[in-house]
Design a protein around this motif. Structure first.
Motif, PDB file in Angstrom:
ATOM      1  N   GLY A   1      26.920  27.825  21.619  1.00 48.87           N
ATOM      2  CA  GLY A   1      26.206  27.757  20.351  1.00 48.87           C
ATOM      3  C   GLY A   1      24.796  27.245  20.532  1.00 48.87           C
ATOM      4  O   GLY A   1      24.500  26.473  21.454  1.00 48.87           O
ATOM      5  N   ASN A   2      23.908  27.676  19.659  1.00 49.31           N
ATOM      6  CA  ASN A   2      22.512  27.198  19.622  1.00 49.31           C
ATOM      7  C   ASN A   2      21.847  27.251  20.989  1.00 49.31           C
ATOM      8  O   ASN A   2      21.308  26.255  21.481  1.00 49.31           O
ATOM      9  CB  ASN A   2      22.442  25.785  19.049  1.00 49.31           C
ATOM     10  CG  ASN A   2      22.811  25.739  17.583  1.00 49.31           C
ATOM     11  OD1 ASN A   2      22.588  26.709  16.854  1.00 49.31           O
ATOM     12  ND2 ASN A   2      23.381  24.637  17.133  1.00 49.31           N
ATOM     13  N   ILE A   3      21.869  28.421  21.604  1.00 51.35           N
ATOM     14  CA  ILE A   3      21.183  28.612  22.882  1.00 51.35           C
ATOM     15  C   ILE A   3      19.693  28.759  22.585  1.00 51.35           C
ATOM     16  O   ILE A   3      19.282  29.700  21.887  1.00 51.35           O
ATOM     17  CB  ILE A   3      21.716  29.853  23.623  1.00 51.35           C
ATOM     18  CG1 ILE A   3      23.225  29.732  23.842  1.00 51.35           C
ATOM     19  CG2 ILE A   3      20.996  30.033  24.950  1.00 51.35           C
ATOM     20  CD1 ILE A   3      24.054  30.401  22.769  1.00 51.35           C
ATOM     21  N   THR A   4      18.883  27.861  23.099  1.00 56.61           N
ATOM     22  CA  THR A   4      17.473  27.803  22.718  1.00 56.61           C
ATOM     23  C   THR A   4      16.573  27.717  23.952  1.00 56.61           C
ATOM     24  O   THR A   4      16.736  26.822  24.784  1.00 56.61           O
ATOM     25  CB  THR A   4      17.197  26.590  21.811  1.00 56.61           C
ATOM     26  OG1 THR A   4      18.079  26.636  20.678  1.00 56.61           O
ATOM     27  CG2 THR A   4      15.755  26.593  21.320  1.00 56.61           C
ATOM     28  N   PHE A   5      15.638  28.652  24.050  1.00 59.43           N
ATOM     29  CA  PHE A   5      14.614  28.643  25.094  1.00 59.43           C
ATOM     30  C   PHE A   5      13.324  28.115  24.472  1.00 59.43           C
ATOM     31  O   PHE A   5      12.868  28.640  23.445  1.00 59.43           O
ATOM     32  CB  PHE A   5      14.367  30.051  25.629  1.00 59.43           C
ATOM     33  CG  PHE A   5      15.452  30.606  26.502  1.00 59.43           C
ATOM     34  CD1 PHE A   5      15.198  30.901  27.845  1.00 59.43           C
ATOM     35  CD2 PHE A   5      16.721  30.849  26.005  1.00 59.43           C
ATOM     36  CE1 PHE A   5      16.198  31.426  28.658  1.00 59.43           C
ATOM     37  CE2 PHE A   5      17.724  31.372  26.803  1.00 59.43           C
ATOM     38  CZ  PHE A   5      17.461  31.654  28.135  1.00 59.43           C
ATOM     39  N   THR A   6      12.735  27.092  25.076  1.00 55.56           N
ATOM     40  CA  THR A   6      11.483  26.548  24.567  1.00 55.56           C
ATOM     41  C   THR A   6      10.452  26.478  25.684  1.00 55.56           C
ATOM     42  O   THR A   6      10.782  26.483  26.872  1.00 55.56           O
ATOM     43  CB  THR A   6      11.671  25.139  23.972  1.00 55.56           C
ATOM     44  OG1 THR A   6      12.214  24.276  24.983  1.00 55.56           O
ATOM     45  CG2 THR A   6      12.609  25.165  22.783  1.00 55.56           C
ATOM     46  N   GLY A   7       9.187  26.415  25.298  1.00 52.48           N
ATOM     47  CA  GLY A   7       8.096  26.304  26.254  1.00 52.48           C
ATOM     48  C   GLY A   7       6.838  25.872  25.537  1.00 52.48           C
ATOM     49  O   GLY A   7       6.822  25.711  24.311  1.00 52.48           O
ATOM     50  N   THR A   8       5.786  25.664  26.291  1.00 52.29           N
ATOM     51  CA  THR A   8       4.499  25.327  25.693  1.00 52.29           C
ATOM     52  C   THR A   8       3.569  26.522  25.834  1.00 52.29           C
ATOM     53  O   THR A   8       3.578  27.218  26.851  1.00 52.29           O
ATOM     54  CB  THR A   8       3.862  24.104  26.381  1.00 52.29           C
ATOM     55  OG1 THR A   8       3.669  24.389  27.761  1.00 52.29           O
ATOM     56  CG2 THR A   8       4.754  22.892  26.252  1.00 52.29           C
ATOM     57  N   SER A   9       2.811  26.769  24.790  1.00 55.43           N
ATOM     58  CA  SER A   9       1.893  27.905  24.811  1.00 55.43           C
ATOM     59  C   SER A   9       0.452  27.423  24.872  1.00 55.43           C
ATOM     60  O   SER A   9       0.155  26.262  24.608  1.00 55.43           O
ATOM     61  CB  SER A   9       2.093  28.787  23.572  1.00 55.43           C
ATOM     62  OG  SER A   9       1.881  28.044  22.388  1.00 55.43           O
TER      63      SER A   9
END
Length: 407
Positions: free
Chosen positions: A223-231
């Motif tokens: 559940g709630n698989i989230t990819f994050t990064g900085t732009s």
């Protein structure tokens, strides 16, 4: 709550690149559920997901029941979370409800592929739930070419009483940045060829070999698989910057040109970065600040910035995405965007379309198309950066009052 004042080691706020949040799923899913935010591909590995669970209702989202979604817990921190349930083929078979113990190690589980182009500092989080008869041990892996998979850290061991919160930190792996072929696998570490001479990295294993609770049943849920990064914080091509020669489009500037800063000093440009992004995703699309939104002449005409670009308002720097109001400050859809940024010897505030905004602060220039090795530097912010809290909310109220007063 006090405002968050960020210091020299601060990086841009994390942006969600792609997410699978099954609580908002609007269509039935099988072995390849669509992302609910952003763009990505998910697929179960070594699982059939062709089994119809007609005798046991799963999760109800809205008024529809889905075969491969389930609510795993009704109490606790993850109460009523809707998860993607994956099941393997039973022992010796290709369909059914179990895990195939003849399957090679790392071939059963789930894969999530997401382009990180335009982003650095990648992290992935997910909630993992293994039923009492599921495979106990999970290995996290990543790829940067879509073919070669590398193990990350030690094994994750199932929690017999609930969820395990997975957090995959790839901020130290530069190959994960700006990568069109980036992906994560969450796979079974069970090895059917195990011998006593093999060792495993998890200190919690008692027998040395990853084991299953039961050899032909059970399932995993995510559940709630989230990819994050900085732009990157940047100016969109066409933005006029105030120089000693007057207003000049950012793409027409050159190293050595002298820029007017907030203090009134003229400072030479040390470097100019540029980046072209086709079909920008949500966290990459420019944000439009309508003319006169912040004050008369601030900006003088519509200004377009990347979401993480900070503007100078009320004595502090605020990332523009934190000031979005859905109207006068809002993202725009574009088929392609070309970003530019200006680096001085130290971080400073300059004028873009008349609005005070920052120069380059980030110490990772690799996200620009024209970056070369050795160009990175570390800078100290020239003013406090407010990304959340009471100070930000006060600024948002003041801007809203200004807009109302000028309508």
């Amino acid at each position: 709550m006090a405002a968050l004042l960020l210091t020299a080691t601060w990086e841009r706020g994390m942006t969600t690149i792609t997410q699978w949040n099954f609580s908002t799923a609007s269509t039935a899913i099988n072995n390849s559920p669509a992302a609910t935010t952003g763009i990505g591909t998910a697929i179960s590995l070594g699982m059939t997901n062709g089994y119809t669970y007609s005798t046991t209702p799963t999760a109800t989202v809205g008024s529809t029941t889905y075969d491969d979604l389930i609510i795993s817990a009704t109490t606790g921190a993850n109460a009523n979370e809707v998860d993607w349930r994956i099941r393997g083929g039973a022992t010796g078979g290709t369909t059914g409800n179990g895990w195939n113990l003849a399957a090679p190690q790392y071939t059963q589980g789930a894969e999530f592929d997401v382009s990180t182009v335009g982003y650095t500092g990648i992290t992935v989080t997910a909630n993992w739930y293994s039923t009492a008869k599921g495979v106990r041990d999970l290995q996290e892996q990543y790829t940067t070419d879509g073919t070669t998979w590398t193990n990350i850290g030690t094994l994750q061991v199932a929690n017999p009483n609930g969820y395990v919160a997975l957090s995959i930190d790839l901020t130290g792996i530069s190959a994960a940045n700006n990568d069109a072929n980036f992906g994560i696998r969450l796979v079974s570490a069970y090895d059917p060829t195990y011998t006593a001479s093999q060792t495993y990295t998890s200190a919690t294993l008692t027998s040395g070999n990853p084991v299953v609770y039961n050899n032909n049943s059970g399932n995993w849920r995510f559940g709630n698989i989230t990819f994050t990064g900085t732009s990157t914080a940047c100016y969109v091509a066409g933005t006029r910057i105030l120089t000693e020669a007057g207003q000049v489009a950012v793409e027409d500037l050159a190293i050595g040109d002298r820029i007017v800063t907030l203090s009134g000093a003229l400072r030479p440009i040390a470097w100019i970065g540029h980046r072209r992004i086709a079909n920008p995703e949500a966290g990459q699309r420019p944000v439009r600040i309508a003319a006169d939104t912040m004050a008369p002449g601030w900006p003088e005409r519509d200004l377009f910035l990347s979401p993480d670009h900070a503007v100078f308002v009320e004595g502090v720097l605020v990332p523009i995405h934190a000031l979005q109001d859905g109207n006068r400050i809002a993202p725009v859809d574009v088929a392609e965007v070309v970003y530019f940024h200006i680096m001085l010897a130290t971080h400073d505030v300059i004028f873009a379309e008349g609005l005070p905004a920052e120069t380059l602060l980030d110490n990772d220039l690799g996200r620009f198309d024209n970056a070369e090795p050795g160009e990175a530097d570390t800078m100290t912010p020239c003013a406090p950066i407010v990304a959340q809290g009471a100070r930000l909310e006060a600024i948002r109220r003041h801007l809203a009052d200004h807009v109302v007063a000028t309508v």
